[in-house]
Write a protein that holds these residues in place. Structure first.
Motif, PDB file in Angstrom:
ATOM      1  N   PHE A 159      18.933  55.563  46.018  1.00  0.00           N
ATOM      2  CA  PHE A 159      19.459  54.399  45.304  1.00  0.00           C
ATOM      3  C   PHE A 159      20.785  53.951  45.902  1.00  0.00           C
ATOM      4  O   PHE A 159      21.021  52.750  46.064  1.00  0.00           O
ATOM      5  CB  PHE A 159      19.615  54.686  43.806  1.00  0.00           C
ATOM      6  N   VAL A 160      21.638  54.895  46.239  1.00  0.00           N
ATOM      7  CA  VAL A 160      22.919  54.538  46.849  1.00  0.00           C
ATOM      8  C   VAL A 160      22.673  53.773  48.147  1.00  0.00           C
ATOM      9  O   VAL A 160      23.247  52.696  48.380  1.00  0.00           O
ATOM     10  CB  VAL A 160      23.791  55.795  47.098  1.00  0.00           C
ATOM     11  N   ASP A 161      21.781  54.314  48.994  1.00  0.00           N
ATOM     12  CA  ASP A 161      21.466  53.632  50.255  1.00  0.00           C
ATOM     13  C   ASP A 161      20.833  52.267  50.013  1.00  0.00           C
ATOM     14  O   ASP A 161      21.150  51.304  50.710  1.00  0.00           O
ATOM     15  CB  ASP A 161      20.525  54.488  51.120  1.00  0.00           C
ATOM     16  N   ALA A 162      19.935  52.203  49.042  1.00  0.00           N
ATOM     17  CA  ALA A 162      19.267  50.924  48.755  1.00  0.00           C
ATOM     18  C   ALA A 162      20.286  49.873  48.331  1.00  0.00           C
ATOM     19  O   ALA A 162      20.260  48.741  48.831  1.00  0.00           O
ATOM     20  CB  ALA A 162      18.206  51.112  47.675  1.00  0.00           C
ATOM     21  N   PHE A 163      21.188  50.244  47.447  1.00  0.00           N
ATOM     22  CA  PHE A 163      22.179  49.272  46.976  1.00  0.00           C
ATOM     23  C   PHE A 163      23.162  48.892  48.087  1.00  0.00           C
ATOM     24  O   PHE A 163      23.585  47.742  48.173  1.00  0.00           O
ATOM     25  CB  PHE A 163      22.914  49.780  45.739  1.00  0.00           C
ATOM     26  N   LYS A 164      23.492  49.833  48.965  1.00  0.00           N
ATOM     27  CA  LYS A 164      24.379  49.523  50.092  1.00  0.00           C
ATOM     28  C   LYS A 164      23.702  48.588  51.093  1.00  0.00           C
ATOM     29  O   LYS A 164      24.377  47.827  51.774  1.00  0.00           O
ATOM     30  CB  LYS A 164      24.782  50.808  50.828  1.00  0.00           C
ATOM     31  N   ASN A 165      22.371  48.695  51.182  1.00  0.00           N
ATOM     32  CA  ASN A 165      21.625  47.947  52.200  1.00  0.00           C
ATOM     33  C   ASN A 165      20.752  46.839  51.625  1.00  0.00           C
ATOM     34  O   ASN A 165      19.791  46.413  52.271  1.00  0.00           O
ATOM     35  CB  ASN A 165      20.766  48.919  53.018  1.00  0.00           C
ATOM     36  N   LEU A 166      21.075  46.362  50.439  1.00  0.00           N
ATOM     37  CA  LEU A 166      20.261  45.309  49.815  1.00  0.00           C
ATOM     38  C   LEU A 166      20.171  44.051  50.671  1.00  0.00           C
ATOM     39  O   LEU A 166      19.167  43.339  50.608  1.00  0.00           O
ATOM     40  CB  LEU A 166      20.811  44.948  48.435  1.00  0.00           C
ATOM     41  N   ASN A 167      21.186  43.789  51.462  1.00  0.00           N
ATOM     42  CA  ASN A 167      21.122  42.597  52.318  1.00  0.00           C
ATOM     43  C   ASN A 167      20.034  42.704  53.375  1.00  0.00           C
ATOM     44  O   ASN A 167      19.601  41.693  53.924  1.00  0.00           O
ATOM     45  CB  ASN A 167      22.482  42.323  52.962  1.00  0.00           C
ATOM     46  N   ASN A 168      19.570  43.922  53.648  1.00  0.00           N
ATOM     47  CA  ASN A 168      18.468  44.125  54.598  1.00  0.00           C
ATOM     48  C   ASN A 168      17.101  43.950  53.934  1.00  0.00           C
ATOM     49  O   ASN A 168      16.096  43.919  54.629  1.00  0.00           O
ATOM     50  CB  ASN A 168      18.541  45.523  55.218  1.00  0.00           C
ATOM     51  N   PHE A 169      17.069  43.877  52.614  1.00  0.00           N
ATOM     52  CA  PHE A 169      15.807  43.696  51.889  1.00  0.00           C
ATOM     53  C   PHE A 169      15.427  42.223  51.943  1.00  0.00           C
ATOM     54  O   PHE A 169      16.150  41.362  51.458  1.00  0.00           O
ATOM     55  CB  PHE A 169      15.948  44.171  50.436  1.00  0.00           C
ATOM     56  N   LYS A 170      14.285  41.942  52.569  1.00  0.00           N
ATOM     57  CA  LYS A 170      13.887  40.557  52.843  1.00  0.00           C
ATOM     58  C   LYS A 170      12.672  40.097  52.036  1.00  0.00           C
ATOM     59  O   LYS A 170      12.043  39.111  52.392  1.00  0.00           O
ATOM     60  CB  LYS A 170      13.565  40.398  54.343  1.00  0.00           C
ATOM     61  N   TYR A 171      12.302  40.823  50.995  1.00  0.00           N
ATOM     62  CA  TYR A 171      11.174  40.441  50.127  1.00  0.00           C
ATOM     63  C   TYR A 171       9.848  40.408  50.869  1.00  0.00           C
ATOM     64  O   TYR A 171       8.935  39.698  50.488  1.00  0.00           O
ATOM     65  CB  TYR A 171      11.439  39.100  49.429  1.00  0.00           C
TER      66      TYR A 171
END
Length: 179
Positions: free
Chosen positions: A57-69
């Motif tokens: 979760f920590v990594d996901a929230f830090k890298n949310l800008n990499n999540f492109k749907y």
């Protein structure tokens, strides 16, 4: 309904990207139990699974800008949990060992479904598998990855993935029959 759920999750993810901690908590609440189950299936240890999920979760929230749907948030997060679980097992030096072709003779093998009608026996059997075998069984049977994807995830060949899976399935049958 499907579109509504996607839109709702997209809105929550976008709020998270903007730093909204309430939205982060909402995403966490929606996915923490499922991600814990994924981690636990791989690691077989509650404390390790909890640690992996928190780190994920920590990594996901830090890298949310990499999540492109390109997938759902849940699928993206699940991939993070799986990768972290596999890396944790690798750090413990639990290898997935390549098998030579001559060791791969399973023509008279029973399918898992025919031998194990009791789901609890199957779950107990999977939990008792050595880590490398449990990893392959989880990726293939439970998470639904094919052998090409498993090979990419674990850094092994497709044929090694297949042979490891068949050896793991054979071992699982042995364990289940002893239960």
């Amino acid at each position: 309904m499907e579109t509504e759920i996607r839109f709702t999750h997209k809105a929550i993810v976008e709020q998270c990207k903007a730093g909204n901690s309430n939205s982060q908590y909402e995403l966490y609440s929606r996915y923490v139990d499922a991600m814990y189950n994924v981690g636990f299936r791989f690691l077989g240890n509650a404390e390790d699974a909890e640690d992996i999920v928190q780190d994920s979760f920590v990594d996901a929230f830090k890298n949310l800008n990499n999540f492109k749907y390109e997938s759902s948030f849940g699928a993206w997060l699940k991939r993070i949990v799986i990768n972290k679980s596999i890396n944790h097992l690798k750090a413990k030096r639990i290898p997935v060992v390549p098998m030579d072709a001559h060791e791969f003779h399973l023509t008279d093998e029973e399918p898992v479904e025919a031998a194990a009608t009791d789901l609890n026996k199957v779950k107990k059997g999977i939990a008792l598998l050595p880590d490398g075998y449990r990893e392959i069984i989880n990726l293939y049977l439970i998470e639904g990855y094919d052998h090409v994807e498993i090979g990419e995830i674990l850094g092994i060949s497709t044929s090694t993935s297949k042979s490891q899976y068949h050896r793991a399935k054979k071992k699982l049958l042995e364990i289940i029959n002893e239960l």
